[in-house]
Design a protein around this motif. Structure first.
Motif, PDB file in Angstrom:
ATOM      1  N   ASN A  93      57.517 -29.043 -24.614  1.00  0.00           N
ATOM      2  CA  ASN A  93      56.592 -28.735 -25.706  1.00  0.00           C
ATOM      3  C   ASN A  93      55.148 -28.589 -25.237  1.00  0.00           C
ATOM      4  OD1 ASN A  93      56.129 -31.377 -25.033  1.00  0.00           O
ATOM      5  ND2 ASN A  93      56.174 -32.160 -27.136  1.00  0.00           N
ATOM      6  N   GLY A  94      54.929 -28.656 -23.927  1.00  0.00           N
ATOM      7  CA  GLY A  94      53.580 -28.493 -23.407  1.00  0.00           C
ATOM      8  C   GLY A  94      52.755 -29.757 -23.394  1.00  0.00           C
ATOM      9  N   GLN A  95      53.346 -30.886 -23.789  1.00  0.00           N
ATOM     10  CA  GLN A  95      52.610 -32.138 -23.861  1.00  0.00           C
ATOM     11  C   GLN A  95      52.889 -33.017 -22.648  1.00  0.00           C
ATOM     12  OE1 GLN A  95      53.803 -33.576 -27.860  1.00  0.00           O
ATOM     13  NE2 GLN A  95      51.637 -33.428 -28.393  1.00  0.00           N
ATOM     14  N   LEU A  96      51.889 -33.812 -22.276  1.00  0.00           N
ATOM     15  CA  LEU A  96      52.033 -34.782 -21.197  1.00  0.00           C
ATOM     16  C   LEU A  96      52.308 -36.156 -21.764  1.00  0.00           C
ATOM     17  CD1 LEU A  96      49.063 -33.864 -18.806  1.00  0.00           C
ATOM     18  CD2 LEU A  96      51.471 -33.841 -18.166  1.00  0.00           C
ATOM     19  N   SER A  97      53.098 -36.932 -21.040  1.00  0.00           N
ATOM     20  CA  SER A  97      53.273 -38.332 -21.414  1.00  0.00           C
ATOM     21  C   SER A  97      52.016 -39.100 -21.029  1.00  0.00           C
ATOM     22  CB  SER A  97      54.489 -38.918 -20.682  1.00  0.00           C
ATOM     23  OG  SER A  97      54.262 -38.913 -19.279  1.00  0.00           O
ATOM     24  N   GLY A 118      43.345 -38.290 -24.134  1.00  0.00           N
ATOM     25  CA  GLY A 118      44.684 -37.907 -24.563  1.00  0.00           C
ATOM     26  C   GLY A 118      45.201 -38.808 -25.663  1.00  0.00           C
ATOM     27  N   VAL A 119      44.985 -40.107 -25.501  1.00  0.00           N
ATOM     28  CA  VAL A 119      45.442 -41.078 -26.511  1.00  0.00           C
ATOM     29  C   VAL A 119      44.702 -40.880 -27.828  1.00  0.00           C
ATOM     30  CG1 VAL A 119      45.473 -43.529 -27.112  1.00  0.00           C
ATOM     31  CG2 VAL A 119      46.202 -42.805 -24.837  1.00  0.00           C
ATOM     32  N   LEU A 120      43.385 -40.725 -27.742  1.00  0.00           N
ATOM     33  CA  LEU A 120      42.576 -40.584 -28.960  1.00  0.00           C
ATOM     34  C   LEU A 120      42.844 -39.266 -29.672  1.00  0.00           C
ATOM     35  CD1 LEU A 120      39.234 -42.073 -27.585  1.00  0.00           C
ATOM     36  CD2 LEU A 120      40.736 -43.095 -29.290  1.00  0.00           C
TER      37      LEU A 120
END
Length: 326
Positions: A138-142, A225-227
């Motif tokens: 999906n293009g997202q990083l963990s 990334g988290v925020l």
């Protein structure tokens, strides 16, 4: 008895497909990063100047003779006192402007401008490239992936750009404190160091610089990334308003300062050319100034970094928004 047959229909919601990052986006991230760096540095350099001056001000031990009424012409004992050039951030500004004018606050900015543009280009280009390699379908990083990509971006920029730029900056700022400056400018400083100390003279403090930049970008990209994920709820199609981008950037910058100011102090002292190794530098700081010595310049650095990182992500997002329209 009769039976009636009912039919039910189920509507399936289409999930938006996230196109994988292209080479075009990779080039845009490099270009946007370079533009971001140039604009950013014009705003934040005075605070960087104050931070560096305070970190270099380790103080001088001054001895004074004490006399008594019974022996006015003979000292009875010697008293020692550690005297520093500056008392704080405001004092740095007052003394610098008084001695050299407002332009004195921008001494060494040429070095950083010539280094900041490629540094930001390498930072965002590397992060985007690593993200392309490690992102999910999906293009997202963990969270771990974002941490690793940020760490990788920091290490690459430290080796390719940051170390030699910071060395020249520290030498020029430190040289300004002398009554008769040794260097006439950026090129003269670089050529003098190369002639007197060799190529590795520009790479003094490489190890702490790698630690500093790696931890910096790991913390900053992870926090952002988290925020961002918290605000959007994981929906990549939802944009974050620029005021929130600035707020999240400031929080990410503050977290990185608290995490690695001791590394930054050691790096700055090493690049000033006064120590032979990182461990010797750290030992000298502890011996002469205690643990508090590792947090010298923390307040001005906190102010500078929070502002810089907030501005950095806002400028970068704005430039990428423009690029994405074409």
């Amino acid at each position: 008895m009769s039976f009636t047959q009912k039919s039910y229909s189920v509507k399936l919601r289409e999930v938006p497909q996230i196109a994988p990052p292209s080479n075009k986006r990779g080039f845009r991230s490099v270009l946007a990063g370079g533009l971001t760096g140039g604009i950013n540095m014009c705003f934040v350099f005075p605070m960087e100047f104050i931070k560096t001056q305070l970190q270099l001000d380790s103080g001088k031990m001054m001895f004074s003779a004490h006399h008594t009424a019974l022996t006015p012409y003979r000292a009875t004992f010697l008293a020692s006192e550690l005297v520093r050039v500056y008392t704080g951030s405001v004092d740095v500004v007052k003394k610098t402007v008084k001695a050299r004018g407002i332009r004195g606050m921008y001494r060494g900015v040429t070095v950083l401008l010539s280094g900041t543009v490629p540094m930001y280009a390498v930072r965002f280009g590397t992060f985007d490239n690593l993200k392309t390699q490690f992102a999910g379908p999906n293009g997202q990083l963990s969270a771990a992936g974002t941490l690793g990509c940020g760490l990788g971006a920091g290490v690459v920029e430290a080796v390719l750009v940051v170390t030699w730029v910071e060395t020249l900056k520290v030498r020029l700022i430190s040289d300004q404190r002398k009554k008769v400056p040794q260097y006439r400018g950026l090129i003269h400083a670089a050529s003098s160091i190369l002639r007197q100390e060799g190529f590795f003279g520009l790479y003094k403090g490489l190890a702490p610089t790698i630690l500093k930049q790696g931890s910096n970008q790991a913390i900053r990209f992870s926090a952002m990334g988290v925020l961002r994920g918290w605000y959007t709820g994981g929906d990549q199609t939802k944009s974050v308003p620029k005021p929130f981008v600035a707020l999240f950037g400031a929080l990410a910058g503050g977290a990185s300062v608290l995490g690695n100011t001791p590394i930054d102090v050691v790096k700055t002292r090493m690049q000033n050319g006064s120590y032979t190794s990182t461990l010797e530098c750290a030992r000298q700081v502890v011996t002469k100034e205690g643990v508090r010595g590792f947090y010298k310049g923390c307040l001005p650095r906190m102010n500078a970094v929070c502002f810089e990182v907030a501005l950095m992500f806002c400028i970068y997002d704005s430039i990428m928004d423009v690029f994405n329209k074409f």
